[in-house]
Design a protein around this motif. Structure first.
Motif, PDB file in Angstrom:
ATOM      1  N   ARG A 179       0.867  -1.348   0.236  1.00 51.46           N
ATOM      2  CA  ARG A 179      -0.062   0.140  -0.003  1.00 51.46           C
ATOM      3  C   ARG A 179       0.853   1.308  -0.106  1.00 51.46           C
ATOM      4  NH1 ARG A 179      -2.575   1.859   5.644  1.00 51.46           N
ATOM      5  NH2 ARG A 179      -0.376   2.119   5.822  1.00 51.46           N
ATOM      6  N   ASP A 180       1.864   1.337   0.731  1.00 45.65           N
ATOM      7  CA  ASP A 180       2.692   2.533   0.998  1.00 45.65           C
ATOM      8  C   ASP A 180       3.599   2.740  -0.125  1.00 45.65           C
ATOM      9  OD1 ASP A 180       1.401   2.732   3.297  1.00 45.65           O
ATOM     10  OD2 ASP A 180       2.869   2.243   4.476  1.00 45.65           O
ATOM     11  N   GLY A 208       3.056   1.741  -3.222  1.00 44.11           N
ATOM     12  CA  GLY A 208       2.126   2.093  -4.438  1.00 44.11           C
ATOM     13  C   GLY A 208       2.746   1.525  -5.652  1.00 44.11           C
ATOM     14  N   GLU A 244     -11.703   1.705   9.986  1.00 42.99           N
ATOM     15  CA  GLU A 244     -11.073   2.633   9.039  1.00 42.99           C
ATOM     16  C   GLU A 244     -11.654   2.148   7.690  1.00 42.99           C
ATOM     17  OE1 GLU A 244      -7.239   4.073   9.498  1.00 42.99           O
ATOM     18  OE2 GLU A 244      -6.610   2.588  10.946  1.00 42.99           O
ATOM     19  N   ALA A 266      -6.002   2.284   6.860  1.00 43.55           N
ATOM     20  CA  ALA A 266      -7.062   2.767   5.685  1.00 43.55           C
ATOM     21  C   ALA A 266      -6.262   2.239   4.530  1.00 43.55           C
ATOM     22  CB  ALA A 266      -7.038   4.128   5.906  1.00 43.55           C
ATOM     23  N   GLY A 267      -7.234   2.053   3.725  1.00 46.05           N
ATOM     24  CA  GLY A 267      -6.792   1.375   2.227  1.00 46.05           C
ATOM     25  C   GLY A 267      -5.938   0.273   1.933  1.00 46.05           C
ATOM     26  N   VAL A 283     -12.365  -0.569   6.047  1.00 41.41           N
ATOM     27  CA  VAL A 283     -11.873  -1.962   5.155  1.00 41.41           C
ATOM     28  C   VAL A 283     -12.928  -2.881   5.376  1.00 41.41           C
ATOM     29  CG1 VAL A 283     -10.124  -3.480   5.137  1.00 41.41           C
ATOM     30  CG2 VAL A 283      -9.368  -1.203   5.624  1.00 41.41           C
ATOM     31  N   ARG A 339      -0.732  -3.825  -5.983  1.00 40.61           N
ATOM     32  CA  ARG A 339      -2.002  -4.024  -5.215  1.00 40.61           C
ATOM     33  C   ARG A 339      -2.181  -5.314  -4.942  1.00 40.61           C
ATOM     34  NH1 ARG A 339      -6.854  -4.866  -7.873  1.00 40.61           N
ATOM     35  NH2 ARG A 339      -7.912  -4.166  -5.887  1.00 40.61           N
TER      36      ARG A 339
END
Length: 321
Positions: free
Chosen positions: A175-176, A178, A275, A246-247, A277, A181
């Motif tokens: 996620r971080d 980028g 958050e 989140a995400g 999910v 996925r």
């Protein structure tokens, strides 16, 4: 106070055949050898599945990563869903072969490409070696998607125990950074929080069997290269340390009610839901760590039904279990 009276009676033979060991530096070699010896007891892979071993590029300056690759013999020609499986073993033992039958089953049932890497273990390699090896496998799956016949938009990550914790940490790293996925993360009694190893208020109802807090302390100290509970532990080592969840991809979490990780798993699920999910959470009564190794027990079969259905939904494939 013992929690034995809470164990599902159908799982008591499993506890008798799987003695609890407090793992430490002195007995770790013997534990690893015992795990390797256990591979001889695994059932053969189904004839409908194909397994091959490959060596893929590791992180910069690090060795290549050995991976096991599972596919269905008569699989579809077009892009298929994929699963990155990370094995358990407390970050200090284990290998991808041990869950080979499970990986072959996913390949067969879901017509999925399953990749299971032999990430580097502690204490020989401390963090971030394990998660960087897992990230290298993620990168390889995306880079070689066409040749592997997989759909990069439908890659799930999963693991049990330390493999579940590593899956959660990898999902945060993906996620971080980028670059890639995951469509789904499936965390099976995941080892998420080093602080559990130093909790003074942990109920004796958790972690009496199979994976104890003594082993947990050694596993975390080996991975981190410092005492568990230290203030500067990275969330890419212990996912529960993340400031935000989140995400992250839709998540399936399961644990046994007697597992050492029950409370940290419930807390991680709560935070994910808070958050935004999507989370599917299962807690199985009377179940200690690794209980589903005994499929004679109804609770283990129930877990398998739920886990297969959860993976199918995560991958977006039809499945009637």
């Amino acid at each position: 106070m013992s929690s034995r009276h809470l164990v599902d009676p159908e799982l008591l033979p499993f506890l008798e055949s799987f003695p609890t060991i407090n793992i430490n530096a002195e007995n770790l070699p013997a534990v690893r050898e015992m795990n390797r010896a256990g591979l001889a007891l695994l059932p053969p892979l189904p004839e409908t599945a194909v397994m091959e071993e490959r060596f893929i590029p590791g992180p910069a300056g690090a060795p290549d990563v050995r991976v096991k690759l599972y596919r269905r013999k008569d699989g579809a020609k077009g892009p298929r869903p994929a699963i990155l499986h990370l094995h358990g073993g407390g970050y200090i033992s284990g290998n991808p072969e041990f869950m080979g039958p499970q990986c072959a089953l996913w390949a067969e049932l879901f017509d999925a490409v399953v990749v299971s890497p032999a990430y580097r273990l502690a204490p020989e390699t401390s963090y971030p070696g394990n998660v960087e090896d897992a990230y290298a496998a993620t990168a390889w799956m995306n880079r070689e998607a066409a040749s592997l016949g997989l759909d990069p938009a439908r890659i799930a990550v999963t693991g049990e125990s330390a493999g579940g914790g590593l899956s959660a940490a990898l999902a945060l790293l993906v996620r971080d950074r980028g670059e890639y996925r995951f469509c789904h993360q499936q965390l099976i009694f995941p080892m998420l929080d080093d602080r559990t190893a130093v909790r003074a208020d942990l109920s004796p109802m958790y972690g009496e069997f199979i994976w104890t807090n003594g082993s947990n302390h050694f596993g975390w100290a080996s991975l981190l290269g410092q005492p568990p509970g230290s203030p500067d532990v990275s969330p890419y080592a212990a996912a529960a340390r993340a400031e935000s969840l989140a995400g992250l991809p839709p998540t399936f979490i399961s644990t046994g009610a007697l597992d050492l990780f029950t409370e940290e798993n419930l807390e991680y699920a709560r935070r994910l839901m808070a958050e935004g999910v999507p989370v599917e959470l299962h807690v199985y009564p009377g179940a200690p760590h690794a209980y589903m190794r005994d499929m004679r027990a109804k609770v283990s079969r129930t877990y398998m039904r739920d886990a297969l259905a959860g993976m199918a939904r995560g991958l977006g494939v039809a499945f009637e279990g």
